[in-house]
Motif scaffolding. Sequence first.
Motif, PDB file in Angstrom:
ATOM      1  N   GLY A  34      -2.394  -4.108  -4.371  1.00  0.00           N
ATOM      2  CA  GLY A  34      -1.386  -3.960  -3.346  1.00  0.00           C
ATOM      3  C   GLY A  34      -1.980  -3.303  -2.138  1.00  0.00           C
ATOM      4  O   GLY A  34      -3.052  -3.658  -1.707  1.00  0.00           O
ATOM      5  N   VAL A  35      -1.320  -2.271  -1.605  1.00  0.00           N
ATOM      6  CA  VAL A  35      -1.720  -1.647  -0.367  1.00  0.00           C
ATOM      7  C   VAL A  35      -2.074  -0.200  -0.614  1.00  0.00           C
ATOM      8  O   VAL A  35      -1.364   0.508  -1.313  1.00  0.00           O
ATOM      9  N   ALA A  36      -3.141   0.259  -0.034  1.00  0.00           N
ATOM     10  CA  ALA A  36      -3.482   1.676  -0.081  1.00  0.00           C
ATOM     11  C   ALA A  36      -3.460   2.202   1.330  1.00  0.00           C
ATOM     12  O   ALA A  36      -3.814   1.500   2.266  1.00  0.00           O
ATOM     13  N   ILE A  37      -3.044   3.441   1.506  1.00  0.00           N
ATOM     14  CA  ILE A  37      -2.972   4.027   2.825  1.00  0.00           C
ATOM     15  C   ILE A  37      -3.886   5.232   2.876  1.00  0.00           C
ATOM     16  O   ILE A  37      -3.829   6.104   2.015  1.00  0.00           O
ATOM     17  N   THR A 109      -3.711   0.306  10.705  1.00  0.00           N
ATOM     18  CA  THR A 109      -4.857  -0.579  10.578  1.00  0.00           C
ATOM     19  C   THR A 109      -4.928  -1.079   9.144  1.00  0.00           C
ATOM     20  O   THR A 109      -4.954  -0.283   8.211  1.00  0.00           O
ATOM     21  N   VAL A 110      -4.923  -2.387   8.986  1.00  0.00           N
ATOM     22  CA  VAL A 110      -4.870  -3.007   7.666  1.00  0.00           C
ATOM     23  C   VAL A 110      -6.267  -3.482   7.270  1.00  0.00           C
ATOM     24  O   VAL A 110      -6.880  -4.283   7.975  1.00  0.00           O
ATOM     25  N   THR A 242      -1.533  10.525   0.872  1.00  0.00           N
ATOM     26  CA  THR A 242      -2.034   9.233   1.354  1.00  0.00           C
ATOM     27  C   THR A 242      -1.179   8.632   2.456  1.00  0.00           C
ATOM     28  O   THR A 242      -1.420   7.500   2.874  1.00  0.00           O
ATOM     29  N   GLN A 243      -0.176   9.366   2.896  1.00  0.00           N
ATOM     30  CA  GLN A 243       0.781   8.797   3.846  1.00  0.00           C
ATOM     31  C   GLN A 243       0.941   9.604   5.130  1.00  0.00           C
ATOM     32  O   GLN A 243       1.727   9.228   5.987  1.00  0.00           O
ATOM     33  N   MET A 244       0.185  10.685   5.272  1.00  0.00           N
ATOM     34  CA  MET A 244       0.322  11.521   6.455  1.00  0.00           C
ATOM     35  C   MET A 244      -0.482  10.966   7.622  1.00  0.00           C
ATOM     36  O   MET A 244      -1.708  10.830   7.551  1.00  0.00           O
ATOM     37  N   LEU A 259      -2.615   5.578  11.171  1.00  0.00           N
ATOM     38  CA  LEU A 259      -2.790   5.568   9.720  1.00  0.00           C
ATOM     39  C   LEU A 259      -3.499   4.269   9.352  1.00  0.00           C
ATOM     40  O   LEU A 259      -3.236   3.216   9.947  1.00  0.00           O
ATOM     41  N   THR A 260      -4.416   4.340   8.395  1.00  0.00           N
ATOM     42  CA  THR A 260      -5.138   3.155   7.948  1.00  0.00           C
ATOM     43  C   THR A 260      -4.588   2.687   6.616  1.00  0.00           C
ATOM     44  O   THR A 260      -4.407   3.478   5.698  1.00  0.00           O
ATOM     45  N   ILE A 261      -4.317   1.386   6.534  1.00  0.00           N
ATOM     46  CA  ILE A 261      -3.682   0.792   5.353  1.00  0.00           C
ATOM     47  C   ILE A 261      -4.658  -0.205   4.748  1.00  0.00           C
ATOM     48  O   ILE A 261      -5.163  -1.075   5.447  1.00  0.00           O
TER      49      ILE A 261
END
Length: 263
Positions: A34-37, A109-110, A242-244, A259-261
């Motif tokens: 899935g997605v990590a941030i 940023t993905v 991981t979300q700040m 934030l980088t995703i």
Amino acid sequence: MQDNEAFVREVHDKGLAYDLPVMSRRRMLAGVGGVAILGAPLLSGAASDAAVAACAAEVDSETAGPYPADGSNGPNVRVQSGIVRSDIRPSFGTSTTVAPGVPLQFSLTVLNSACTPTVGAAIYAWHCDRAGRYSLYSSGVTTENYLRGIQVTSASGTVTFTSIYPGCYAGRWPHIHFEVYASLAAATSGSGPIRKTSQIALPQNVSQTVYTSATGYSQSVTNLSRITLARDMVFGDDLAATQMASVTGSVSAGYVANLTITV
């Protein structure tokens, strides 16, 4: 183990009363694709093995809350003409109201699991106004659709939204919601599967400065004083590790959040 899309479908928009017990299940999704941030900048080709491993780690899935306007709980703003935009401060369609507040430009940023940019993914982002109200749902703004928009990731894997600093409403830490879709067509079709639903946390010191210094945020001063990251129903389990977002700027000049995703 339940996959991310099944988890999102299960918990999506069942309301604030549902958010707290379901948060205890978020950790079950660790390691599921899935997605990590991350709070880190875009990594270069010389990234270490440790950095690549961190890039592949998945962020906690979150509920979208009761005000997503994505068709799962009332209105579906995603299918409306005008939703694909970078400046989400104005309403579009029959209203031209512009949400007032301290300027905020926020970027996601993905990346993929190899820490290279993911091009063509779509991000739907939304948040409350400076009074803590959500357009299309809250009393006084049900005819507005401001502070909602969709953007497609660029060649660098980035989307950027021009907005205002959201208020802090009772019981929640200052935050921005987002959903990740594989493509613009998936995001705007009304039926495209959600790759990830999560939230961005905003720093306490910046939030306090905005709320105590700017017009229209007076209730947020009280609300922020009554909540901590540890007690927040979404960020409390790991203090938004991981979300700040990283945020710079000032009340007078506006703020920039990043934030980088990783997908």
